[in-house]
Design an enzyme around this catalytic site. Structure first.
Site, PDB file in Angstrom:
ATOM      1  N   ASP A  31       4.047 -13.930 -13.387  1.00 43.38           N
ATOM      2  CA  ASP A  31       4.794 -14.025 -12.061  1.00 43.38           C
ATOM      3  C   ASP A  31       3.844 -13.570 -10.749  1.00 43.38           C
ATOM      4  OD1 ASP A  31       6.429 -14.257  -9.930  1.00 43.38           O
ATOM      5  OD2 ASP A  31       8.181 -13.210 -10.974  1.00 43.38           O
ATOM      6  N   GLU A  81     -18.947   5.396  -8.633  1.00 44.99           N
ATOM      7  CA  GLU A  81     -18.604   5.769 -10.252  1.00 44.99           C
ATOM      8  C   GLU A  81     -19.267   4.332 -10.871  1.00 44.99           C
ATOM      9  OE1 GLU A  81     -14.425   5.662 -11.071  1.00 44.99           O
ATOM     10  OE2 GLU A  81     -13.862   5.582  -8.921  1.00 44.99           O
ATOM     11  N   CYS A 113     -13.148   8.307  -7.911  1.00 43.71           N
ATOM     12  CA  CYS A 113     -12.834   7.797  -6.463  1.00 43.71           C
ATOM     13  C   CYS A 113     -12.749   8.970  -5.484  1.00 43.71           C
ATOM     14  CB  CYS A 113     -11.435   7.117  -6.617  1.00 43.71           C
ATOM     15  SG  CYS A 113     -11.537   5.813  -7.667  1.00 43.71           S
ATOM     16  N   SER A 203      -2.121   7.563 -15.218  1.00 43.28           N
ATOM     17  CA  SER A 203      -3.053   7.465 -13.967  1.00 43.28           C
ATOM     18  C   SER A 203      -2.097   7.527 -12.766  1.00 43.28           C
ATOM     19  CB  SER A 203      -4.180   6.479 -13.867  1.00 43.28           C
ATOM     20  OG  SER A 203      -3.714   5.096 -13.392  1.00 43.28           O
ATOM     21  N   HIS A 235      -5.972   6.970  -0.670  1.00 42.17           N
ATOM     22  CA  HIS A 235      -6.740   6.304  -1.705  1.00 42.17           C
ATOM     23  C   HIS A 235      -5.981   5.203  -2.414  1.00 42.17           C
ATOM     24  CE1 HIS A 235      -9.172   4.878  -5.114  1.00 42.17           C
ATOM     25  NE2 HIS A 235      -8.314   5.493  -5.918  1.00 42.17           N
ATOM     26  N   LYS A 244       3.838   4.512  -3.540  1.00 44.21           N
ATOM     27  CA  LYS A 244       4.606   5.184  -4.476  1.00 44.21           C
ATOM     28  C   LYS A 244       4.713   6.682  -4.487  1.00 44.21           C
ATOM     29  CE  LYS A 244       3.732   3.312  -8.610  1.00 44.21           C
ATOM     30  NZ  LYS A 244       4.810   2.678  -9.550  1.00 44.21           N
TER      31      LYS A 244
END
Ligand code: CAA
Length: 386
Positions: A31, A81, A113, A203, A235, A244
């Site tokens: 979706d 990285e 990162c 993560s 980040h 979040k």
């Protein structure tokens, strides 16, 4: 009256191609709201085989350096990285391509990162000791997880370049960094492995928990609160991630603080939504996005930066806007760069994705962008500068 050191100039570069996330969703039978809303990405930068971290880095830095800067830069740091060599630093090649004065130190830095943040800290320390000199910090990465992989919608490519000087024109870096190191395997790429190994949900959880711990300790040690900040930048592996982490921490804040930080958060992800993950560059792309898209920021405002590198190192520190900072941004150039990109069909993206450099096979390439790989010869990459 401590010497003020910070970012004098900054810019980003992304390659010429992108994929529309609605097209990717259709091709992957997902979706499209999952990508646009759930992950928070609208477009994803895609790199041709003739571009790599060296060309991204040189292209980003070339937009900000004048001849005087090149004579004053003593330190060139490339954080990445997605290194192209285990031994030789990409910064050495970038130093040459940019024509920086020869008596300089050029190194590559790594911690997922997070590394560009360490690069900035080192550069700021150097300039504090040598206020007449400058340092160049570039975050350059190619984020590839593999076709049809869980991480595919969170890929990206490009670089952010930052010139560090005393009396900078854009922002001061405050000496208040709070850093946390934890030995975890949330995202890693063992030597020789083409794509990273990633435990996606873990993560996310480590990122969220790291922000919470780092903020709490920072707030305690510096007697700070969210209301001290005009904005925060995070980040941004995908644009939903910072939100979040931030939302649960804002639960006890006033409506005005919540509204301010969440409104600014949207400004800080405007560019990231159209580019994807730059790994080391993501936080600094978000900072550029905030500075160039917010209408309310003013001199003296404090901005909090949250840097996160899997593995994991996390850091929170603050910067302060300098009077006239908005006169030194490159909003028009950046919007043009994004606007002039070419959209790829999913089939064309998949073909481009699979093309690889073979160092054991001499080959010449044609790519008309300012910096590109022109040739593979005797087991190394030759770069062309237009
Ligand atoms: N409409 C709207 N939203 C939808 C939806 C729909 N139809 N379908 C799903 N969603 C939402 C989900 O509810 C979820 O939202 P929340 O996170 O708010 O709950 C979101 O879309 C993602 O859904 P899933 O968790 O099911 O997605 P996934 O299993 O495909 O994995 C991912 C997402 C873990 C980010 C994966 O893309 C990944 O592994 N990416 C690489 C790793 C990464 O970026 N990690 C970030 C932290 S590590 C870091 O920051 C370092 C770094 O740069 C790598």
């Amino acid at each position: 009256n401590e010497l003020k050191v910070g970012i004098d100039k900054l810019s980003f570069f992304v390659p010429h191609y992108y994929v529309d996330m609605s097209d990717l969703a259709r091709a992957r039978h997902v979706d499209k709201a999952k990508f646009h809303i759930g992950i928070g990405q609208d477009e994803m930068a895609v790199s041709p085989v003739t571009q790599d971290i060296v060309t991204f880095a040189a292209s980003a830095a070339n937009q900000i350096l004048d001849e005087q800067d090149k004579a004053l830069v003593d330190l060139v740091i490339v954080a990445t990285e997605s290194s192209i060599d285990e031994s030789k630093a990409s910064a050495v090649i970038v130093h040459g391509l940019l024509g920086i004065q020869p008596f300089a130190r050029s190194i590559e830095m790594k911690e997922a990162c997070y590394a560009a943040t360490a690069g900035i800290a080192s550069a700021v320390d150097y300039v504090r000791l040598h206020p007449e000199r400058k340092a160049l910090v570039i975050a350059s990465d190619l984020a590839k997880y593999g076709l049809n992989s869980g991480g595919e919608p969170t890929q990206g490519a490009g670089a952010v370049a930052m010139l560090i000087s005393s009396n900078p024109k854009i922002l001061f870096v405050n000496d208040d960094a709070l850093t946390l190191t934890q030995d975890v395997y949330d995202f890693w790429r063992p030597t020789g492995q083409t794509y990273p190994s990633v435990d996606g949900q873990f993560s996310n959880a480590v990122y969220i928990e790291s922000f919470s711990r780092v903020w709490d300790e920072y707030a305690k040690r510096t007697a700070s609160q969210f209301s001290d900040f005009a904005a925060l930048a995070f980040h941004t592996p995908y644009t939903k991630m910072g939100k979040k982490a931030l939302l649960p921490k804002l639960e006890n804040e006033t409506e005005s603080v919540k509204t301010r930080l969440l409104t600014q958060f949207e400004r800080a992800i405007t560019y990231n939504r159209r580019i994807g993950n730059l790994y080391t560059g993501s936080l600094y792309l978000s900072l550029i996005s905030l500075l160039e898209n917010s209408e309310t920021l003013k001199a003296g405002d404090k901005i909090g930066l949250f840097s996160y590198g899997s593995g994991a190192v996390a850091e929170f520190y603050s910067v302060e806007l300098v009077s006239g900072f908005d006169q030194h941004l490159k909003k028009n150039e950046h919007e043009l760069l994004l606007h002039q990109r070419e959209k790829l069909s999913i089939r064309a993206y998949e073909k481009m994705f699979e093309e690889k450099i073979d160092l054991n096979h001499n080959e010449t390439f044609s790519d008309e962008t300012p910096y590109a790989i022109s040739e593979i010869k005797a087991n190394h990459r030759l770069y062309r500068q237009k």
